[in-house]
Design a protein around this motif. Structure first.
Motif, mmCIF file in Angstrom:
data_model
loop_
_atom_site.group_PDB
_atom_site.id
_atom_site.type_symbol
_atom_site.label_atom_id
_atom_site.label_comp_id
_atom_site.label_asym_id
_atom_site.label_seq_id
_atom_site.Cartn_x
_atom_site.Cartn_y
_atom_site.Cartn_z
ATOM 1 N N ALA A 294 0.827 -1.210 0.000
ATOM 2 C CA ALA A 294 0.000 0.000 0.000
ATOM 3 C C ALA A 294 0.860 1.259 0.000
ATOM 4 N N LEU A 295 1.927 1.263 0.798
ATOM 5 C CA LEU A 295 2.824 2.414 0.846
ATOM 6 C C LEU A 295 3.521 2.624 -0.495
ATOM 7 N N THR A 296 3.929 1.537 -1.111
ATOM 8 C CA THR A 296 4.609 1.639 -2.403
ATOM 9 C C THR A 296 3.705 2.277 -3.445
ATOM 10 N N LEU A 297 2.482 1.804 -3.531
ATOM 11 C CA LEU A 297 1.560 2.332 -4.534
ATOM 12 C C LEU A 297 1.117 3.757 -4.204
ATOM 13 N N ARG A 298 0.983 4.066 -2.909
ATOM 14 C CA ARG A 298 0.639 5.434 -2.516
ATOM 15 C C ARG A 298 1.741 6.399 -2.936
ATOM 16 N N SER A 299 2.994 5.984 -2.790
ATOM 17 C CA SER A 299 4.099 6.890 -3.117
ATOM 18 C C SER A 299 4.304 7.047 -4.615
ATOM 19 N N ALA A 300 3.607 6.255 -5.426
ATOM 20 C CA ALA A 300 3.674 6.420 -6.880
ATOM 21 C C ALA A 300 2.804 7.571 -7.369
ATOM 22 N N GLU A 301 1.850 7.980 -6.571
ATOM 23 C CA GLU A 301 0.873 8.987 -7.024
ATOM 24 C C GLU A 301 1.502 10.334 -7.380
ATOM 25 N N PRO A 302 2.407 10.897 -6.567
ATOM 26 C CA PRO A 302 2.968 12.201 -6.962
ATOM 27 C C PRO A 302 3.830 12.142 -8.215
ATOM 28 N N ALA A 317 2.862 23.400 -10.431
ATOM 29 C CA ALA A 317 2.323 22.089 -10.072
ATOM 30 C C ALA A 317 3.386 21.004 -10.242
ATOM 31 N N GLU A 318 4.207 21.148 -11.281
ATOM 32 C CA GLU A 318 5.284 20.176 -11.499
ATOM 33 C C GLU A 318 6.317 20.257 -10.376
ATOM 34 N N ARG A 319 6.679 21.462 -9.961
ATOM 35 C CA ARG A 319 7.656 21.634 -8.886
ATOM 36 C C ARG A 319 7.162 20.980 -7.592
ATOM 37 N N LEU A 320 5.928 21.245 -7.239
ATOM 38 C CA LEU A 320 5.377 20.698 -5.999
ATOM 39 C C LEU A 320 5.246 19.176 -6.073
ATOM 40 N N ALA A 321 4.860 18.671 -7.231
ATOM 41 C CA ALA A 321 4.724 17.219 -7.384
ATOM 42 C C ALA A 321 6.077 16.531 -7.305
ATOM 43 N N ASN A 322 7.109 17.165 -7.833
ATOM 44 C CA ASN A 322 8.452 16.577 -7.762
ATOM 45 C C ASN A 322 8.960 16.526 -6.319
ATOM 46 N N ILE A 323 8.666 17.565 -5.542
ATOM 47 C CA ILE A 323 9.016 17.532 -4.122
ATOM 48 C C ILE A 323 8.274 16.400 -3.428
ATOM 49 N N ASP A 324 6.979 16.302 -3.680
ATOM 50 C CA ASP A 324 6.180 15.231 -3.077
ATOM 51 C C ASP A 324 6.706 13.859 -3.472
ATOM 52 N N ALA A 325 7.127 13.723 -4.735
ATOM 53 C CA ALA A 325 7.636 12.428 -5.211
ATOM 54 C C ALA A 325 8.855 12.007 -4.414
ATOM 55 N N GLU A 326 9.782 12.941 -4.182
ATOM 56 C CA GLU A 326 10.988 12.620 -3.418
ATOM 57 C C GLU A 326 10.659 12.312 -1.964
ATOM 58 N N ILE A 327 9.839 13.159 -1.357
ATOM 59 C CA ILE A 327 9.536 12.994 0.060
ATOM 60 C C ILE A 327 8.729 11.715 0.307
ATOM 61 N N GLU A 328 7.739 11.456 -0.524
ATOM 62 C CA GLU A 328 6.878 10.290 -0.280
ATOM 63 C C GLU A 328 7.600 8.972 -0.561
ATOM 64 N N THR A 329 8.429 8.923 -1.601
ATOM 65 C CA THR A 329 9.187 7.684 -1.820
ATOM 66 C C THR A 329 10.231 7.493 -0.724
ATOM 67 N N SER A 330 10.761 8.586 -0.180
ATOM 68 C CA SER A 330 11.712 8.468 0.925
ATOM 69 C C SER A 330 11.027 7.952 2.182
ATOM 70 N N LYS A 331 9.861 8.484 2.493
ATOM 71 C CA LYS A 331 9.098 7.980 3.633
ATOM 72 C C LYS A 331 8.800 6.487 3.463
ATOM 73 N N ALA A 332 8.344 6.132 2.277
ATOM 74 C CA ALA A 332 8.010 4.732 2.020
ATOM 75 C C ALA A 332 9.241 3.851 2.138
ATOM 76 N N GLN A 333 10.394 4.352 1.653
ATOM 77 C CA GLN A 333 11.616 3.554 1.715
ATOM 78 C C GLN A 333 11.974 3.201 3.154
ATOM 79 N N VAL A 334 11.884 4.174 4.052
ATOM 80 C CA VAL A 334 12.227 3.936 5.457
ATOM 81 C C VAL A 334 11.350 2.838 6.045
ATOM 82 N N VAL A 335 10.055 2.901 5.793
ATOM 83 C CA VAL A 335 9.116 1.974 6.423
ATOM 84 C C VAL A 335 9.067 0.628 5.710
ATOM 85 N N VAL A 336 9.001 0.650 4.383
ATOM 86 C CA VAL A 336 8.898 -0.606 3.623
ATOM 87 C C VAL A 336 10.129 -1.471 3.843
ATOM 88 N N SER A 337 11.304 -0.851 3.880
ATOM 89 C CA SER A 337 12.521 -1.630 4.110
ATOM 90 C C SER A 337 12.433 -2.399 5.424
#
Length: 408
Positions: A294-302, A317-337
């Motif tokens: 669920a975390l992996t797929l959620r972090s794909a959205e941005p 919108a692109e700038r904000l989405a790119n920030i979200d992409a980095e932050i959300e995949t990083s959050k997911a990486q910490v927990v999913v690992s």
């Protein structure tokens, strides 16, 4: 065709059902490939022939038009079958994404046609040895109306299966960083399967050496035009690998417990499948895997939002989405690992000593997960997330690895 049709998604079950018979076929040979360290040339050929490498290509160009989230759902299913294969295709799907973000042009259309025809792209980015942080030793040199590429790369994941290689290099004439698109089977390209990690051993990683490999001008792309969410995209492939490993653990432990005949005198039931404590272990693992997916797929959205905003030329919108992409995949990486590494170890709590038999190779799940989780150390990602939350410090979109500038 010069328009920019979007890949915003299709019916997922219809898309996935095209490939699920192949995933089952791939899964049937995974244990044997693992034990023999046999590279999955044939399974990847099956996927090429089925059009798997073109699922993100817009329908108008002959692809499947899948969204980024749908691509990663497929990669999770594929990773459950064989976790090495999605990682082997990591460079391919990243380059597909780069072309999806490129401005309309005949050359972009030509790449879409190659992807639809089944051609795959490998990876040649990382250098090892006497290379300092930020240095690029691989060079392209003008040679008439073409260029020549010389250098060496390591961690060349997937390149042994590829038709092209996406090589990070520097121009010798002006020092500009570029992406060089190389014919993988040119005589000047030498590839070795010398990856010596204890996990993910059949990803086709290792050393690639380039000696006077010719490049046409259209196959040299300025690095600054590279799609902005590339680091998040690369990380998301590893998250899909981890989530798929988790699904394989859940599958294997359920089968092992279901079929187990031996029980302990101090257990809780006459069968392992009826023992409440063993069922609790299985249920805990199932919950961990559910959360990881669920975390992996959620972090794909941005990432999808960044892609859409890019083609809509909505800069903010692109700038904000790119920030979200980095932050959300990083959050997911910490927990999913952590979730998947725990699951790959805890599975043995539901089994006896027979669970560690090399014939079962259940240890491969931990080895593969530990290897995937060791890429892009998550301790740094946790700090980056914290810096964003506390100080509003935007994450880096590109980072490098090399010897310390103070070393030697």
């Amino acid at each position: 065709m010069t328009a920019s049709p979007l890949s915003v998604g299709t019916d997922y079950e219809t898309l996935a059902n095209r490939f699920r018979p192949l995933f089952r076929k791939i899964a049937a040979g995974t244990l044997e490939r693992e034990q023999a360290r046999e590279l999955p040339h044939e399974p990847i050929r099956w996927l090429k022939q089925a059009g798997f490498g073109a699922v993100r290509v817009p329908i108008e160009y002959g692809g499947s038009g899948a969204s980024i989230g749908q691509l990663f759902q497929l990669l999770i299913e594929l990773a459950e079958a064989d976790s090495n294969i999605p990682q082997a295709l990591r460079g391919h799907f990243a380059f597909v994404e780069d072309r999806l973000n490129a401005s309309p042009s005949p050359e972009r259309g030509a790449w879409f046609a190659r992807f639809v025809a089944g051609e795959l792209v490998g990876n040649g980015w990382t250098e090892v040895g006497a290379v300092k942080l930020g240095e690029i030793l691989t060079r392209i040199t003008p040679h008439g109306d073409k260029y020549l590429l010389n250098g060496a790369k390591y961690y060349s994941t997937g390149s042994l299966f590829a038709d092209w290689i996406d090589v990070y290099a520097q121009r010798s004439d002006n020092g500009a960083d570029v992406i060089a698109l190389v014919h993988a089977h040119h005589p000047g390209v030498t590839q070795s399967d010398d990856w010596d990690g204890f996990g993910q051993r059949t990803t086709g990683s290792g050393t690639s050496v380039y000696v006077d490999v010719p490049l046409s001008a259209e196959h040299v792309i300025p690095f600054e035009t590279r799609f902005k969410y590339q680091t998040a995209f690369y990380q998301l492939v590893l998250l899909a690998v981890l989530a798929g490993i988790g699904r394989a653990v859940e599958r294997d432990i359920a089968q092992e417990v279901r079929e187990r005949k031996r029980v302990f005198s101090h257990g809780n039931a006459e069968t392992a499948s009826g023992d409440a404590q063993i069922l609790q272990v299985v249920g805990q693992i199932s919950a961990q895997v559910y959360a990881a997916e669920a975390l992996t797929l959620r972090s794909a959205e941005p990432l999808q939002r960044a892609y859409v905003a890019r083609l809509a030329e909505d800069i903010e919108a692109e700038r904000l989405a790119n920030i979200d992409a980095e932050i959300e995949t990083s959050k997911a990486q910490v927990v999913v690992s952590e979730l998947i590494l725990r699951a790959t170890s805890d599975l043995f709590n539901a089994l006896g000593a027979s669970g560690v038999s090399v014939s079962k190779a259940l240890d491969r799940h931990w080895r593969n997960a530990r290897t995937a989780a060791s890429h892009n150390p998550w301790i740094y990602k946790a700090r980056i997330v914290g810096d964003w939350a506390v100080n509003g410090t935007a994450p880096l979109y590109v980072w490098q690895i090399g010897n310390s500038l103070k070393a030697g």
